[in-house]
Structures are given as C-alpha cells and as structure tokens.
Design an enzyme around this catalytic site. Structure first.
Site, PDB file in Angstrom:
ATOM      1  N   GLY A  71       6.597   6.389  -4.303  1.00  0.00           N
ATOM      2  CA  GLY A  71       7.473   5.224  -4.162  1.00  0.00           C
ATOM      3  C   GLY A  71       7.549   4.384  -5.429  1.00  0.00           C
ATOM      4  O   GLY A  71       8.623   3.896  -5.805  1.00  0.00           O
ATOM      5  N   ASN A 151       6.724  -4.232   3.753  1.00  0.00           N
ATOM      6  CA  ASN A 151       5.441  -3.570   3.972  1.00  0.00           C
ATOM      7  C   ASN A 151       4.374  -4.485   4.559  1.00  0.00           C
ATOM      8  O   ASN A 151       3.418  -4.023   5.148  1.00  0.00           O
ATOM      9  CB  ASN A 151       4.932  -2.965   2.657  1.00  0.00           C
ATOM     10  CG  ASN A 151       5.028  -3.915   1.500  1.00  0.00           C
ATOM     11  OD1 ASN A 151       6.113  -4.413   1.192  1.00  0.00           O
ATOM     12  ND2 ASN A 151       3.922  -4.182   0.855  1.00  0.00           N
ATOM     13  N   ALA A 200       5.938  10.157   0.517  1.00  0.00           N
ATOM     14  CA  ALA A 200       5.469  11.015   1.607  1.00  0.00           C
ATOM     15  C   ALA A 200       4.231  10.499   2.331  1.00  0.00           C
ATOM     16  O   ALA A 200       4.073  10.716   3.529  1.00  0.00           O
ATOM     17  CB  ALA A 200       5.186  12.415   1.054  1.00  0.00           C
ATOM     18  N   CYS A 325      -5.671  -8.641  -4.749  1.00  0.00           N
ATOM     19  CA  CYS A 325      -6.675  -8.927  -5.759  1.00  0.00           C
ATOM     20  C   CYS A 325      -5.996  -8.937  -7.127  1.00  0.00           C
ATOM     21  O   CYS A 325      -5.541  -7.913  -7.605  1.00  0.00           O
ATOM     22  CB  CYS A 325      -7.776  -7.884  -5.719  1.00  0.00           C
ATOM     23  SG  CYS A 325      -9.182  -8.369  -6.698  1.00  0.00           S
TER      24      CYS A 325
HETATM   25  N1  PLP Z   1       7.352   0.280  -1.762  1.00  0.00           N
HETATM   26  C1  PLP Z   1       6.799  -0.114  -0.603  1.00  0.00           C
HETATM   27  C2  PLP Z   1       7.593  -0.957   0.342  1.00  0.00           C
HETATM   28  C3  PLP Z   1       5.503   0.276  -0.278  1.00  0.00           C
HETATM   29  O1  PLP Z   1       4.959  -0.122   0.861  1.00  0.00           O
HETATM   30  C4  PLP Z   1       4.778   1.076  -1.207  1.00  0.00           C
HETATM   31  C5  PLP Z   1       3.381   1.466  -0.948  1.00  0.00           C
HETATM   32  O2  PLP Z   1       2.595   0.703  -0.430  1.00  0.00           O
HETATM   33  C6  PLP Z   1       5.413   1.464  -2.396  1.00  0.00           C
HETATM   34  C7  PLP Z   1       6.700   1.046  -2.640  1.00  0.00           C
HETATM   35  C8  PLP Z   1       4.726   2.321  -3.405  1.00  0.00           C
HETATM   36  O3  PLP Z   1       4.665   3.655  -2.972  1.00  0.00           O
HETATM   37  P1  PLP Z   1       3.623   4.692  -3.608  1.00  0.00           P
HETATM   38  O4  PLP Z   1       2.287   4.344  -3.045  1.00  0.00           O
HETATM   39  O5  PLP Z   1       4.088   6.036  -3.124  1.00  0.00           O
HETATM   40  O6  PLP Z   1       3.713   4.562  -5.078  1.00  0.00           O
END
Ligand code: PLP
Length: 394
Positions: A71, A151, A200, A325
């Site tokens: 992500g 998230n 994933a 943190c």
């Molecule tokens: N975007 C959102 C909304 C997420 O919750 C996360 C992971 O916590 C990410 C991006 C980053 O994804 P990745 O852990 O695959 O780099």
C-alpha cells in the site's frame, strides 16, 4: 483461551489456501516471469492469471493492474507519479487530514518541492463531504486523493460522489482502498476511480505485495528506474509467489465476503452496544453506520490508551491504540484529533479490528476483560478520583 487477535486493520494472518497456492512458486517453479524459457513462461502464466483475478474484483481490465510492494508504494507512486506527469505550472493536490501517513507524508514531501496541498477536514463523525472537496479545488488542482475507508476509525467516504465530480472536472482521482479491499464492493468504472491502492496483507494475503490500479489513459510517471517490467511502468523482478498468494487470498475473501461481513457487523454492533451499556464515559469515534464491518474505535475518559492496551495484552487480547510513536514520544492520532477530539481524550483511544475468524465467544470475553481493566485503571486515576469527589462522576 488462546490469544484474541483484534488488530486485523494492522495486518491479518495469511490464509492457508494462499500459502499452499504460493509455495510452489518459491520452490520448484521459481522462474523469473520475464524469462523466455519454460520456467519463466510458467511464472508469467500464473502472474497473468493473478492479474485477471485482481482486475475482475474491482471491475478493471488486466492491463490496468500494476504489482507493487504494498500500500505504501502504491500511494507514493499514485501521488508522485500523477504530479510528475502533470504539465501544469502550478500543481495542487486536494487530500484529507485523515489519510494514512503513506499519503500524508508523501503530500508533505511534495509541498517541500513546491507542490500546493489542501487538507480537507472531515465532520465530527469522520466523514469527508463532497462540498468540502469542491471548496478546496481550484484551477491548478491536478489530483484528488481521498481514502476509501479510514484505517483508524473505519469511516467510509463518499467515493462515488467524489469520483463523479473529479470526472466532470477532469481531475485525476486516487483512492487508498487498502482498508476497504475485501469488505467493500468496489467498481472503478462505476465509481470513476482513476488510481486505486491496495495491499494483500489486509485481506489474509502475504505481506510485501500490493497493487496500483491505473486507469487506461491516466498520465502517471514511473516511480522507479530499472527494468521494463510491468509494461515499463514499475521496474523490478515480479514477486511471483506473493502475487499468486495475493490473488488467492483475494478470491477466497470475496467468495466469503457476504457471510463474513454479516457476522462481523453483528459482532461489531453487539460489542459497541455492550461497551456503551457497561462502561460510562466512553466515546465511539467514527460514524456509527458509515463504517467498515470490522472497525470499532472508542475513547475511554480518564484512561491512557497505552496502559489499557498493555493490560489487554497481558490478558491475551491484541488491540491497537490511537497514538503513533513519533521520535520516542507518543503523539495523539491525527485522525482522532481531526474529528475534533481533545488531545487528552485522543490519548485514551483504542481500536478493536475484527477478522473473518473472530467469534462471538472471543468478543464476549473481550468485553468482560475490557470492563474489568477500565475499572481498575480508573480507580488508579487521580483525575477520575477528583472528578468523583466533585460529584461529577460516579
Ligand atoms: N493505507 C492504509 C489506509 C493503510 O491502512 C495502510 C497500512 O496500514 C497502508 C496504506 C500501507 O500499506 P502497506 O502496509 O501495505 O504498505
């Protein structure tokens, strides 16, 4: 009772089916998908099949799916790539104040390079309105990046409305769908999404693999220099086993989506009701209805989130607190603060995120343990004690 894992928004366990599907591509079928010989062709074939599965799940075409490392890379590429590809003299981005750091820190980085960014605030329930986006847009806006679902507090944003607006205005629309993928129905055409990030490990796939969907015709520069993989757009040897695992986990997740969503929503709502009924001075963060099936986020007055997290951990329950943190000190969550919660209360926040295997029994036990620990911590709190003495609290 075994460990109760309620941190599925952070990551999920790998599906056994995905593991067994991907294992041969680490071992006997280890070929490089770019190689022309038989081993390479075998790898290419399964990568193509995985690409089809992923494309189909969001109503995209296979050649619009680009594999990334997750992500974070997808978000970086979408934003930096769209900005770099724009011919505008002044480049402006509209995003929200509650995005993941993968988006926020990328935008902040671009600001240092002269790109202009407007951070739109959500309402007190964590929902971003189309109106606020319209107000932020100007003639130089190149990109709008709004997450599909948050998230931390699980709020679902009006993606279709924002998509239609972007299409009408000719502005590129990126959505970070990392948290939404697997539980939400997503159709990039119906929703007018131009760029979409997924990862994933949030839907029982392996860590270290993600996708950036890029609509045909959308201008986006390559993110890394190197080989000509992924139609010259994303360099690097394809991670065949991870790609196979990602598609396998996604297929399994979508096949069971309805049943799992129904179950998680019931468990989520019962738990929210249970907390509100049994624990005084709690605040549910995020819209009650427009929220992900698996997200629960509460602030508990007079309690430090980390203390509660540690006590739950000792009692065998894994949750997450709302603080991050940063350089050795705990900073209150930017998401909780953006919905107008005070700094103090923001530090009292706990997220419980359910998974497909979460059971009623686990949630009942968690509620019991939570009630006990909140009581113990409040009894130790001098502030709670003084408020009690003032007769304000019972
Ligand atoms: N975007 C959102 C909304 C997420 O919750 C996360 C992971 O916590 C990410 C991006 C980053 O994804 P990745 O852990 O695959 O780099």
């Amino acid at each position: 009772m075994n460990l109760i894992y309620l941190d599925n928004a952070a990551t999920t366990p790998l599906s056994e089916k995905a593991l067994s599907d991907m294992t041969p591509y680490f071992m006997t079928e280890f070929g490089n998908a770019s190689s022309l010989h038989q081993k390479g062709r075998i790898a290419k074939k399964v990568v193509d099949l995985a690409r089809d599965t992923i494309a189909h799940s969001i109503g995209a075409r296979s050649n619009e799916i680009y594999f990334t490392s997750g992500g974070t890379e997808s978000d970086n590429w979408a934003i930096r790539g769209a900005i770099k590809a724009s011919k505008n003299k002044v480049k402006h981005i509209v995003t929200s104040a509650i995005e993941h750091p993968a988006v926020l820190n990328t935008c902040q980085d671009l600001e240092r390079e002269g790109v202009l960014v407007t951070y739109v605030y959500p309402d007190k329930n964590g929902v971003i309105s189309l109106e606020s986006i319209k107000k932020a847009v100007n003639a130089n806006t190149v990109l709008i990046s709004i997450m599909f679902a948050n998230n931390e507090i699980g709020t679902i944003q009006p993606i279709s409305e924002i998509g239609s607006f972007c299409r009408a205005e000719g502005i590129v629309f990126h959505t970070d769908a990392v948290q939404a993928m697997g539980t939400m129905e997503i159709d990039v055409d119906k929703m007018n999404i131009d760029l979409l990030s997924m990862s994933a490990h949030k839907f029982n796939g392996p860590k270290g693999i993600g996708v950036l969907y890029i609509r045909t015709g959308v201008k986006i520069d390559r993110f890394m220099t190197g080989g000509e993989q992924e139609r010259g757009k994303r360099a690097g040897t394809l991670a065949t086993p991870l790609i196979v695992g990602m598609a396998s986990a996604l297929k399994e997740t979508l096949e069971n989506r309805e049943v799992n969503n129904e179950k998680m929503i019931r468990l989520r709502d019962d738990f929210i009701n249970g907390v509100q009924k049994n624990i005084p001075y709690v605040h549910l963060n995020g819209d009650r209805a427009k929220r992900l099936a698996n997200n629960i986020n509460f602030s508990f007055e007079f309690i430090e989130g980390e203390s509660l997290l540690m006590r739950l951990d000792l009692d065998g329950i894994a949750v997450s607190s709302g603080s991050a943190c940063a350089s050795g000190s705990l900073q209150a969550s930017h998401v909780i603060k953006a919905i107008g919660v005070s700094d103090e209360l923001a530090h009292s926040t706990i997220r419980f995120s359910l998974g497909k295997d979460t059971t009623q029994e686990q949630m009942n036990h968690t509620l019991e343990v939570l009630i006990k620990n909140v009581k113990v911590l409040r009894e130790m709190s001098p502030l709670y004690d003084s408020k009690k003495k003032e007769g304000k609290y019972v």
